[in-house]
Motif scaffolding. Structure first.
Motif, PDB file in Angstrom:
ATOM      1  N   PRO A 191     102.711  45.814  18.814  1.00  0.00           N
ATOM      2  CA  PRO A 191     103.486  45.367  19.537  1.00  0.00           C
ATOM      3  C   PRO A 191     103.271  45.948  20.919  1.00  0.00           C
ATOM      4  CG  PRO A 191     105.129  47.212  18.605  1.00  0.00           C
ATOM      5  CD  PRO A 191     103.450  46.984  17.878  1.00  0.00           C
ATOM      6  N   SER A 192     103.428  45.035  22.023  1.00  0.00           N
ATOM      7  CA  SER A 192     103.275  45.183  23.474  1.00  0.00           C
ATOM      8  C   SER A 192     104.146  46.596  23.737  1.00  0.00           C
ATOM      9  CB  SER A 192     103.510  44.067  24.231  1.00  0.00           C
ATOM     10  OG  SER A 192     103.406  44.173  25.650  1.00  0.00           O
ATOM     11  N   ARG A 193     103.435  47.330  24.677  1.00  0.00           N
ATOM     12  CA  ARG A 193     104.209  48.636  25.068  1.00  0.00           C
ATOM     13  C   ARG A 193     104.431  48.172  26.886  1.00  0.00           C
ATOM     14  NH1 ARG A 193     103.788  53.813  23.049  1.00  0.00           N
ATOM     15  NH2 ARG A 193     103.887  54.213  25.077  1.00  0.00           N
ATOM     16  N   PHE A 194     103.836  47.090  27.106  1.00  0.00           N
ATOM     17  CA  PHE A 194     103.960  47.069  28.563  1.00  0.00           C
ATOM     18  C   PHE A 194     104.009  45.274  28.762  1.00  0.00           C
ATOM     19  CE2 PHE A 194     101.351  50.739  28.380  1.00  0.00           C
ATOM     20  CZ  PHE A 194     102.025  51.638  28.847  1.00  0.00           C
ATOM     21  N   ASP A 195     105.078  44.948  29.701  1.00  0.00           N
ATOM     22  CA  ASP A 195     105.173  43.369  29.934  1.00  0.00           C
ATOM     23  C   ASP A 195     105.058  43.549  31.405  1.00  0.00           C
ATOM     24  OD1 ASP A 195     105.939  43.154  27.220  1.00  0.00           O
ATOM     25  OD2 ASP A 195     108.102  43.105  27.926  1.00  0.00           O
ATOM     26  N   GLN A 196     104.601  42.237  31.735  1.00  0.00           N
ATOM     27  CA  GLN A 196     104.731  41.994  33.186  1.00  0.00           C
ATOM     28  C   GLN A 196     105.702  40.965  33.489  1.00  0.00           C
ATOM     29  OE1 GLN A 196     101.061  39.622  34.272  1.00  0.00           O
ATOM     30  NE2 GLN A 196     101.935  39.573  36.404  1.00  0.00           N
ATOM     31  N   ALA A 197     106.675  41.358  34.136  1.00  0.00           N
ATOM     32  CA  ALA A 197     107.942  40.690  34.230  1.00  0.00           C
ATOM     33  C   ALA A 197     107.887  39.969  35.975  1.00  0.00           C
ATOM     34  CB  ALA A 197     109.276  41.699  34.407  1.00  0.00           C
ATOM     35  N   ARG A 198     108.402  38.600  35.885  1.00  0.00           N
ATOM     36  CA  ARG A 198     108.584  38.189  37.398  1.00  0.00           C
ATOM     37  C   ARG A 198     110.135  37.769  37.493  1.00  0.00           C
ATOM     38  NH1 ARG A 198     106.059  32.755  37.248  1.00  0.00           N
ATOM     39  NH2 ARG A 198     106.842  32.491  39.471  1.00  0.00           N
ATOM     40  N   ILE A 199     110.352  38.575  38.675  1.00  0.00           N
ATOM     41  CA  ILE A 199     111.911  38.545  39.033  1.00  0.00           C
ATOM     42  C   ILE A 199     111.842  37.604  40.331  1.00  0.00           C
ATOM     43  CG2 ILE A 199     113.891  39.744  39.547  1.00  0.00           C
ATOM     44  CD1 ILE A 199     112.953  40.328  36.768  1.00  0.00           C
ATOM     45  N   ASN A 237     108.715  36.705  31.487  1.00  0.00           N
ATOM     46  CA  ASN A 237     108.109  38.044  30.730  1.00  0.00           C
ATOM     47  C   ASN A 237     106.895  37.773  30.081  1.00  0.00           C
ATOM     48  OD1 ASN A 237     108.605  40.750  30.614  1.00  0.00           O
ATOM     49  ND2 ASN A 237     109.521  40.310  28.865  1.00  0.00           N
ATOM     50  N   PHE A 238     106.014  38.567  30.415  1.00  0.00           N
ATOM     51  CA  PHE A 238     104.833  38.338  29.451  1.00  0.00           C
ATOM     52  C   PHE A 238     104.317  39.698  28.959  1.00  0.00           C
ATOM     53  CE2 PHE A 238     104.342  34.937  32.894  1.00  0.00           C
ATOM     54  CZ  PHE A 238     104.305  33.999  32.168  1.00  0.00           C
ATOM     55  N   ALA A 239     104.458  39.459  27.811  1.00  0.00           N
ATOM     56  CA  ALA A 239     103.788  40.852  26.937  1.00  0.00           C
ATOM     57  C   ALA A 239     102.297  40.923  27.272  1.00  0.00           C
ATOM     58  CB  ALA A 239     104.158  40.621  25.613  1.00  0.00           C
ATOM     59  N   ASN A 240     102.015  42.232  27.207  1.00  0.00           N
ATOM     60  CA  ASN A 240     100.563  42.709  27.392  1.00  0.00           C
ATOM     61  C   ASN A 240     100.022  42.865  26.102  1.00  0.00           C
ATOM     62  OD1 ASN A 240      97.827  43.569  28.179  1.00  0.00           O
ATOM     63  ND2 ASN A 240      98.877  45.697  28.676  1.00  0.00           N
TER      64      ASN A 240
END
Length: 100
Positions: free
Chosen positions: A59-67, A50-53
């Motif tokens: 604080p980050s409002r959008f994350d890039q998640a790898r599932i 999970n990477f924060a933008n």
């Protein structure tokens, strides 16, 4: 992680996917591992990262998640069919922001 809830929601509500993994009224889409009392076919999803933008103003409002999504079945053909259905359900899926 809200991304896991989104993956569950997408897969369990997709008609083709749920048709392949629903047995006795129970949809077999699980986080991390298949529950002991359930058989195949089934789907397991696991968070990988999970990477924060990053932002400058807060604080980050959008994350890039790898599932990671794994499919399990009794035969290769059954697994391939389920894999195609899962790919179709998730491919280019976009509903905007997931969770708040």
């Amino acid at each position: 992680m809200k991304a896991g809830l989104a993956i569950y929601s997408i897969l369990s509500s997709h008609p083709t996917v749920s048709g392949l993994v629903t047995e006795s009224g129970k949809t077999k889409v699980f986080p991390l591992q298949i529950k002991q009392e359930y058989g195949y076919p089934a789907i397991v999803y696991s968070p990988v990262s999970n990477f924060a933008n990053e932002t400058k103003t807060g604080p980050s409002r959008f994350d890039q998640a790898r599932i990671q999504v794994d499919v399990y079945a009794r035969t290769y053909a059954e697994a391939a069919t389920l894999d195609d259905a899962v790919r179709s359900a998730l491919d280019r899926w976009n509903s905007g922001q997931v969770g708040t």
